[in-house]
Scaffold this motif. Structure first.
Motif, PDB file in Angstrom:
ATOM      1  N   ASN A   8       0.858  -1.180   0.000  1.00 40.73           N
ATOM      2  CA  ASN A   8       0.000   0.000   0.000  1.00 40.73           C
ATOM      3  C   ASN A   8       0.898   1.235   0.000  1.00 40.73           C
ATOM      4  N   LEU A   9       1.146   1.796  -1.175  1.00 40.11           N
ATOM      5  CA  LEU A   9       2.060   2.938  -1.292  1.00 40.11           C
ATOM      6  C   LEU A   9       1.498   4.198  -0.653  1.00 40.11           C
ATOM      7  N   ALA A  10       0.197   4.357  -0.663  1.00 38.80           N
ATOM      8  CA  ALA A  10      -0.406   5.573  -0.110  1.00 38.80           C
ATOM      9  C   ALA A  10      -0.435   5.562   1.410  1.00 38.80           C
ATOM     10  N   GLY A  11      -0.411   4.366   2.010  1.00 39.70           N
ATOM     11  CA  GLY A  11      -0.556   4.292   3.460  1.00 39.70           C
ATOM     12  C   GLY A  11      -1.976   4.605   3.893  1.00 39.70           C
ATOM     13  N   LEU A  12      -2.914   4.503   2.944  1.00 34.90           N
ATOM     14  CA  LEU A  12      -4.326   4.791   3.194  1.00 34.90           C
ATOM     15  C   LEU A  12      -5.171   3.624   2.709  1.00 34.90           C
ATOM     16  N   GLU A  13      -6.304   3.437   3.348  1.00 34.60           N
ATOM     17  CA  GLU A  13      -7.232   2.402   2.907  1.00 34.60           C
ATOM     18  C   GLU A  13      -8.622   2.982   2.729  1.00 34.60           C
ATOM     19  N   LEU A  14      -9.312   2.486   1.711  1.00 36.31           N
ATOM     20  CA  LEU A  14     -10.722   2.819   1.483  1.00 36.31           C
ATOM     21  C   LEU A  14     -11.548   1.670   2.045  1.00 36.31           C
ATOM     22  N   ARG A  15     -12.452   1.981   2.973  1.00 34.06           N
ATOM     23  CA  ARG A  15     -13.241   0.946   3.625  1.00 34.06           C
ATOM     24  C   ARG A  15     -14.731   1.278   3.574  1.00 34.06           C
ATOM     25  N   GLU A  16     -15.540   0.229   3.720  1.00 32.92           N
ATOM     26  CA  GLU A  16     -17.002   0.372   3.783  1.00 32.92           C
ATOM     27  C   GLU A  16     -17.558   1.170   2.599  1.00 32.92           C
ATOM     28  N   VAL A  17     -16.992   0.949   1.409  1.00 30.91           N
ATOM     29  CA  VAL A  17     -17.439   1.703   0.228  1.00 30.91           C
ATOM     30  C   VAL A  17     -18.738   1.091  -0.312  1.00 30.91           C
ATOM     31  N   ARG A  18     -19.713   1.941  -0.592  1.00 28.68           N
ATOM     32  CA  ARG A  18     -20.998   1.494  -1.137  1.00 28.68           C
ATOM     33  C   ARG A  18     -21.569   2.588  -2.038  1.00 28.68           C
ATOM     34  N   SER A  19     -22.337   2.161  -3.041  1.00 36.41           N
ATOM     35  CA  SER A  19     -22.962   3.109  -3.984  1.00 36.41           C
ATOM     36  C   SER A  19     -24.447   2.805  -4.107  1.00 36.41           C
ATOM     37  N   ARG A  20     -25.205   3.868  -4.399  1.00 33.54           N
ATOM     38  CA  ARG A  20     -26.642   3.682  -4.613  1.00 33.54           C
ATOM     39  C   ARG A  20     -27.161   4.816  -5.491  1.00 33.54           C
ATOM     40  N   ILE A  21     -28.262   4.562  -6.148  1.00 33.39           N
ATOM     41  CA  ILE A  21     -28.940   5.577  -6.961  1.00 33.39           C
ATOM     42  C   ILE A  21     -30.075   6.170  -6.122  1.00 33.39           C
ATOM     43  N   VAL A  22     -30.090   7.506  -6.045  1.00 32.04           N
ATOM     44  CA  VAL A  22     -31.178   8.199  -5.332  1.00 32.04           C
ATOM     45  C   VAL A  22     -31.819   9.172  -6.315  1.00 32.04           C
ATOM     46  N   MET A  23     -33.027   9.576  -6.012  1.00 29.41           N
ATOM     47  CA  MET A  23     -33.730  10.549  -6.846  1.00 29.41           C
ATOM     48  C   MET A  23     -33.655  11.922  -6.185  1.00 29.41           C
ATOM     49  N   ASP A  24     -33.194  12.901  -6.956  1.00 32.89           N
ATOM     50  CA  ASP A  24     -33.168  14.298  -6.507  1.00 32.89           C
ATOM     51  C   ASP A  24     -34.190  15.030  -7.380  1.00 32.89           C
ATOM     52  N   GLY A  25     -35.428  15.065  -6.940  1.00 32.96           N
ATOM     53  CA  GLY A  25     -36.502  15.572  -7.773  1.00 32.96           C
ATOM     54  C   GLY A  25     -36.753  14.575  -8.883  1.00 32.96           C
ATOM     55  N   ALA A  26     -36.635  15.037 -10.130  1.00 31.78           N
ATOM     56  CA  ALA A  26     -36.839  14.154 -11.280  1.00 31.78           C
ATOM     57  C   ALA A  26     -35.510  13.609 -11.800  1.00 31.78           C
ATOM     58  N   ARG A  27     -34.419  13.930 -11.134  1.00 33.25           N
ATOM     59  CA  ARG A  27     -33.092  13.558 -11.640  1.00 33.25           C
ATOM     60  C   ARG A  27     -32.492  12.409 -10.814  1.00 33.25           C
ATOM     61  N   ARG A  28     -31.855  11.460 -11.523  1.00 32.28           N
ATOM     62  CA  ARG A  28     -31.168  10.350 -10.866  1.00 32.28           C
ATOM     63  C   ARG A  28     -29.777  10.822 -10.423  1.00 32.28           C
TER      64      ARG A  28
END
Length: 199
Positions: A96-116
Motif C-alpha cells: 500500500n504505497l499511499a498508506g491509506l485504505e478505502l473501507r465500507e465503500v458502497r454506492s446507490r442511486i437516489v432521486m433528486d426531484g426528477a433527476r437520478r
C-alpha cells in the motif's frame, strides 16, 4: 633322571625363538588398533570442520536477513521498482504505497426531484504511524463489460490524517450512465502513477 651341565648347554643351543622382521620405524599402536573403533577427531580437526561450514552459515544468515529486509521495506522497494508490486501481491503481501485504505465503500442511486443521482460513500483510513497526506479520490462508473463509462475526481474531506485517523467521504454524480453496473473507487495519485508505469 639327572641332567649334567653339558646336557643343559646342548639343549639350550638347539632351542629356536620365533622372530619377525620389519623395516618400519617402531610406532605406538593407534586408537583403532587398540580399541577396534575409530577415534574422535582431535581439536584441530574439529576447528577445521567448523571453518569449512562458516561460509555456508554466513550465506544462510545473509539470505534470511535479505528476505526480512525485502518484506520490511517492501513499500520503499515498490516505490523504486513499481513492477515488483505484482510479485509481492502474488506472495500474499500487497503493498500500500499511499498508506491509506478505502473501507465500507458502497454506492446507490437516489432521486433528486426528477433527476437520478449516483451517491458513493465510504471511509478513508490512515494506516501509517505518522501523519499522512490524503490525495483526491478517483471514481469510475463501469458497464457490465468492465469498461469505464464515466470517470471523475473529487477532493477528500481532509488533506491530511493523523496516525490511525479515519474520515467519511461522499461523492455524488448527477445523471449517471444508464448501463452502469459498478463503481470503482481509488486514490487519484495512485491512478496517475499506475498510468505512468504502464506507458
Amino acid at each position: 633322571m639327572s641332567f649334567t651341565r653339558e646336557d643343559i648347554h646342548r639343549s639350550s643351543a638347539r632351542r629356536e625363538i620365533a622372530a619377525e622382521a620389519s623395516s618400519e620405524f617402531p610406532h605406538a599402536p593407534s586408537y583403532e588398533e587398540m580399541w577396534g573403533r575409530p577415534s574422535r577427531p582431535v581439536a584441530h580437526q574439529a576447528r577445521q570442520v567448523k571453518r569449512d561450514r562458516a561460509p555456508i552459515v554466513a550465506a544462510i544468515i545473509a539470505i534470511i536477513m535479505g528476505a526480512t529486509a525485502m518484506i520490511a521495506m517492501r513499500e520503499r522497494i515498490v516505490r523504486i521498482a513499481p513492477p515488483l508490486a505484482s510479485s509481492y501481491r502474488a506472495l500474499g503481501m500487497p503493498v500500500n504505497l499511499a498508506g491509506l485504505e478505502l473501507r465500507e465503500v458502497r454506492s446507490r442511486i437516489v432521486m433528486d426531484g426528477a433527476r437520478r443521482v449516483l451517491v458513493t460513500e465510504g471511509e478513508i483510513v490512515n494506516i501509517r504511524r505518522e501523519r499522512n497526506a490524503v490525495p483526491a479520490i478517483s471514481l469510475a462508473v463501469r458497464g457490465a463489460n468492465g469498461l469505464d463509462r464515466y470517470r471523475w475526481t473529487t477532493s477528500a474531506p481532509k488533506s491530511r490524517l493523523d496516525a490511525g485517523e479515519k474520515i467519511a467521504f461522499r461523492a455524488r454524480l448527477a445523471s449517471p450512465p444508464e448501463d452502469g453496473a459498478e463503481v470503482l473507487v481509488r486514490f487519484a495519485k495512485l491512478e496517475a502513477q499506475k498510468g505512468r508505469a504502464s506507458d
